[in-house]
Design a protein around this motif. Structure first.
Motif, PDB file in Angstrom:
ATOM      1  N   GLU A   1       0.871  -1.179   0.000  1.00 32.19           N
ATOM      2  CA  GLU A   1       0.000   0.000   0.000  1.00 32.19           C
ATOM      3  C   GLU A   1       0.906   1.226   0.000  1.00 32.19           C
ATOM      4  O   GLU A   1       1.398   1.649   1.039  1.00 32.19           O
ATOM      5  CB  GLU A   1      -0.927  -0.001   1.224  1.00 32.19           C
ATOM      6  CG  GLU A   1      -1.868  -1.193   1.294  1.00 32.19           C
ATOM      7  CD  GLU A   1      -2.908  -1.201   0.193  1.00 32.19           C
ATOM      8  OE1 GLU A   1      -3.073  -0.149  -0.479  1.00 32.19           O
ATOM      9  OE2 GLU A   1      -3.541  -2.244  -0.021  1.00 32.19           O
ATOM     10  N   GLN A   2       1.163   1.744  -1.186  1.00 31.20           N
ATOM     11  CA  GLN A   2       2.132   2.835  -1.337  1.00 31.20           C
ATOM     12  C   GLN A   2       1.454   4.190  -1.220  1.00 31.20           C
ATOM     13  O   GLN A   2       0.477   4.463  -1.916  1.00 31.20           O
ATOM     14  CB  GLN A   2       2.827   2.737  -2.692  1.00 31.20           C
ATOM     15  CG  GLN A   2       3.855   3.827  -2.932  1.00 31.20           C
ATOM     16  CD  GLN A   2       4.972   3.756  -1.916  1.00 31.20           C
ATOM     17  OE1 GLN A   2       5.696   2.777  -1.852  1.00 31.20           O
ATOM     18  NE2 GLN A   2       5.113   4.795  -1.116  1.00 31.20           N
ATOM     19  N   ARG A   3       1.981   5.031  -0.339  1.00 34.65           N
ATOM     20  CA  ARG A   3       1.471   6.391  -0.176  1.00 34.65           C
ATOM     21  C   ARG A   3       2.426   7.358  -0.874  1.00 34.65           C
ATOM     22  O   ARG A   3       3.643   7.196  -0.833  1.00 34.65           O
ATOM     23  CB  ARG A   3       1.352   6.748   1.301  1.00 34.65           C
ATOM     24  CG  ARG A   3       0.361   5.893   2.061  1.00 34.65           C
ATOM     25  CD  ARG A   3      -1.061   6.343   1.832  1.00 34.65           C
ATOM     26  NE  ARG A   3      -1.350   7.553   2.591  1.00 34.65           N
ATOM     27  CZ  ARG A   3      -2.509   8.214   2.508  1.00 34.65           C
ATOM     28  NH1 ARG A   3      -3.448   7.812   1.702  1.00 34.65           N
ATOM     29  NH2 ARG A   3      -2.714   9.296   3.241  1.00 34.65           N
TER      30      ARG A   3
ATOM     31  N   THR B   1       1.035  -8.819   3.768  1.00 34.89           N
ATOM     32  CA  THR B   1       0.771  -7.457   3.306  1.00 34.89           C
ATOM     33  C   THR B   1       1.707  -6.472   3.971  1.00 34.89           C
ATOM     34  O   THR B   1       1.860  -6.491   5.189  1.00 34.89           O
ATOM     35  CB  THR B   1      -0.682  -7.052   3.603  1.00 34.89           C
ATOM     36  OG1 THR B   1      -1.534  -7.943   2.907  1.00 34.89           O
ATOM     37  CG2 THR B   1      -0.957  -5.636   3.167  1.00 34.89           C
TER      38      THR B   1
ATOM     39  N   ALA C   1       0.908   0.208   5.206  1.00 35.92           N
ATOM     40  CA  ALA C   1       1.111   1.593   4.787  1.00 35.92           C
ATOM     41  C   ALA C   1       1.588   2.394   5.975  1.00 35.92           C
ATOM     42  O   ALA C   1       1.233   2.102   7.120  1.00 35.92           O
ATOM     43  CB  ALA C   1      -0.191   2.185   4.262  1.00 35.92           C
TER      44      ALA C   1
ATOM     45  N   GLN D   1      -2.950   7.143  -2.207  1.00 30.69           N
ATOM     46  CA  GLN D   1      -2.509   5.768  -1.995  1.00 30.69           C
ATOM     47  C   GLN D   1      -2.774   4.917  -3.231  1.00 30.69           C
ATOM     48  O   GLN D   1      -3.810   5.049  -3.878  1.00 30.69           O
ATOM     49  CB  GLN D   1      -3.245   5.158  -0.803  1.00 30.69           C
ATOM     50  CG  GLN D   1      -2.806   3.730  -0.477  1.00 30.69           C
ATOM     51  CD  GLN D   1      -3.252   3.297   0.888  1.00 30.69           C
ATOM     52  OE1 GLN D   1      -3.119   4.055   1.855  1.00 30.69           O
ATOM     53  NE2 GLN D   1      -3.786   2.106   0.996  1.00 30.69           N
ATOM     54  N   ARG D   2      -1.817   4.040  -3.509  1.00 25.93           N
ATOM     55  CA  ARG D   2      -1.983   3.079  -4.596  1.00 25.93           C
ATOM     56  C   ARG D   2      -1.611   1.695  -4.094  1.00 25.93           C
ATOM     57  O   ARG D   2      -0.565   1.527  -3.453  1.00 25.93           O
ATOM     58  CB  ARG D   2      -1.110   3.453  -5.788  1.00 25.93           C
ATOM     59  CG  ARG D   2      -1.159   2.424  -6.906  1.00 25.93           C
ATOM     60  CD  ARG D   2      -0.613   2.959  -8.192  1.00 25.93           C
ATOM     61  NE  ARG D   2      -0.579   1.909  -9.216  1.00 25.93           N
ATOM     62  CZ  ARG D   2      -0.308   2.145 -10.494  1.00 25.93           C
ATOM     63  NH1 ARG D   2      -0.050   3.380 -10.890  1.00 25.93           N
ATOM     64  NH2 ARG D   2      -0.292   1.157 -11.365  1.00 25.93           N
ATOM     65  N   THR D   3      -2.455   0.726  -4.386  1.00 25.38           N
ATOM     66  CA  THR D   3      -2.188  -0.662  -4.032  1.00 25.38           C
ATOM     67  C   THR D   3      -1.397  -1.310  -5.160  1.00 25.38           C
ATOM     68  O   THR D   3      -1.835  -1.316  -6.316  1.00 25.38           O
ATOM     69  CB  THR D   3      -3.496  -1.429  -3.801  1.00 25.38           C
ATOM     70  OG1 THR D   3      -4.249  -0.782  -2.758  1.00 25.38           O
ATOM     71  CG2 THR D   3      -3.223  -2.871  -3.400  1.00 25.38           C
TER      72      THR D   3
ATOM     73  N   THR E   1      -5.314   5.434   5.725  1.00 25.53           N
ATOM     74  CA  THR E   1      -5.949   5.735   4.466  1.00 25.53           C
ATOM     75  C   THR E   1      -7.054   6.748   4.681  1.00 25.53           C
ATOM     76  O   THR E   1      -7.841   6.615   5.606  1.00 25.53           O
ATOM     77  CB  THR E   1      -6.557   4.460   3.843  1.00 25.53           C
ATOM     78  OG1 THR E   1      -5.530   3.492   3.714  1.00 25.53           O
ATOM     79  CG2 THR E   1      -7.191   4.746   2.516  1.00 25.53           C
TER      80      THR E   1
END
Length: 298
Positions: free
Chosen positions: A59-61, A290, A293, A92-94, A297
């Protein structure tokens, strides 16, 4: 035609990249590629990433520069052609599976040269690019997608140069470029009179230029580039004290930095530093496959 190795280099974790967990840059093989000098009014940088995560999920911020970004994406990605607008908060991008991205980070003047979309059309969003959305922009990205990955910086130069010859940057766009340069180079530069003195333009002209190209005024842009630098400083090892970061970036006190940081990133500076410390500790509590992050979110 392969990319000249002299124009590409890794994106280092210590740089002001906007990636909220900078250690991920190595995992994604993140690289800069330098655009041709004659395109400086339109494009700020090319960058690329590639990943093979197996069963992991990241989970990239991202706390990006105030800029619109165009990207060609392959693999397990939301869409093959994408335009990402200016975001008012970290987004955020998964990231899963395998994939790679080649991206063009535009200067404020760039979107109006390359597309018929406005900054308002893509604000706070990441939008798949189709022919029906914007014929001009779709043609550019579709041509780029047909180019072998290792030739894309050179091909991007050619495509942007052709479109620049068709449509020149507006005066407002060029002023917005200049204002962003001033604010990025001098993090202590204040808006109002210092900015008008640096550019030789009125406050009203500066306001209009930024609103028309980035969708935000000079106070927001100034605040945002300082927050990106705060994120960079706080991610260093060892991290400086938040109070020292506030002083270095010209905040009146630590509380003002904390409020701005929480609003943009979703956590306090101290909590952000602690999260990065835990992520970097090999014996940190397990959380399954996982990757957590670093911030909540929105």
């Amino acid at each position: 035609m392969n990319t000249d190795p002299d124009r590409t280099r890794p994106i280092e974790p210590a740089e002001r990249s906007g990636v909220v967990v900078p250690a991920n840059l190595v995992r994604y093989a993140a690289r800069w590629a330098t655009p041709a000098a004659d395109l400086s009014a339109v494009v700020d940088a090319y960058w690329s990433v590639a990943w093979d995560l197996g069963d992991d999920v990241v989970e990239q911020r991202i706390l990006t520069m105030p800029a619109v970004t165009l990207s060609v994406e392959e693999g397990e990605v939301p869409a093959p052609l994408v335009v990402t607008g200016v975001h008012r908060h970290a987004w955020q991008r998964t990231i899963t599976g395998r994939g790679r991205v080649f991206a063009v980070r535009l200067r404020p003047a760039g979107l109006a040269v390359l597309a018929d979309l406005t900054c308002a059309d893509v604000a706070d969003s990441t939008v798949p690019v189709s022919r029906s959305l914007d014929t001009r922009l779709f043609g550019l990205l579709d041509e780029l997608a047909r180019t072998p990955h290792n030739q894309r910086p050179e091909r991007a130069d050619e495509l942007l140069r052709a479109r620049l010859a068709e449509r020149a940057p507006s005066r407002a766009g060029l002023l917005a470029n200049e204002v962003l340069d001033v604010l990025t180079a001098g993090l202590h530069t204040r808006t109002g009179r210092p900015l008008t003195e640096a550019t030789g333009r009125s406050e009203r002209a500066i306001q209009r230029a930024l609103r028309s190209t980035l969708g935000q005024g000079p106070k927001w842009v100034s605040r945002w580039v300082r927050l990106q630098e705060a994120t960079r400083l706080l991610s260093q090892h060892p991290a400086p004290a938040p109070a020292d970061v506030a002083h270095e970036l010209g905040y009146s006190d630590q509380a003002h930095l904390t409020n701005d940081f929480r609003d943009a990133v979703g956590t306090t500076p101290a909590a952000y530093v602690e999260t990065l410390r835990r992520l970097a500790t090999p014996d940190a509590p397990a959380t399954g496959r996982t990757r957590p992050a670093p911030v909540r979110t929105r």
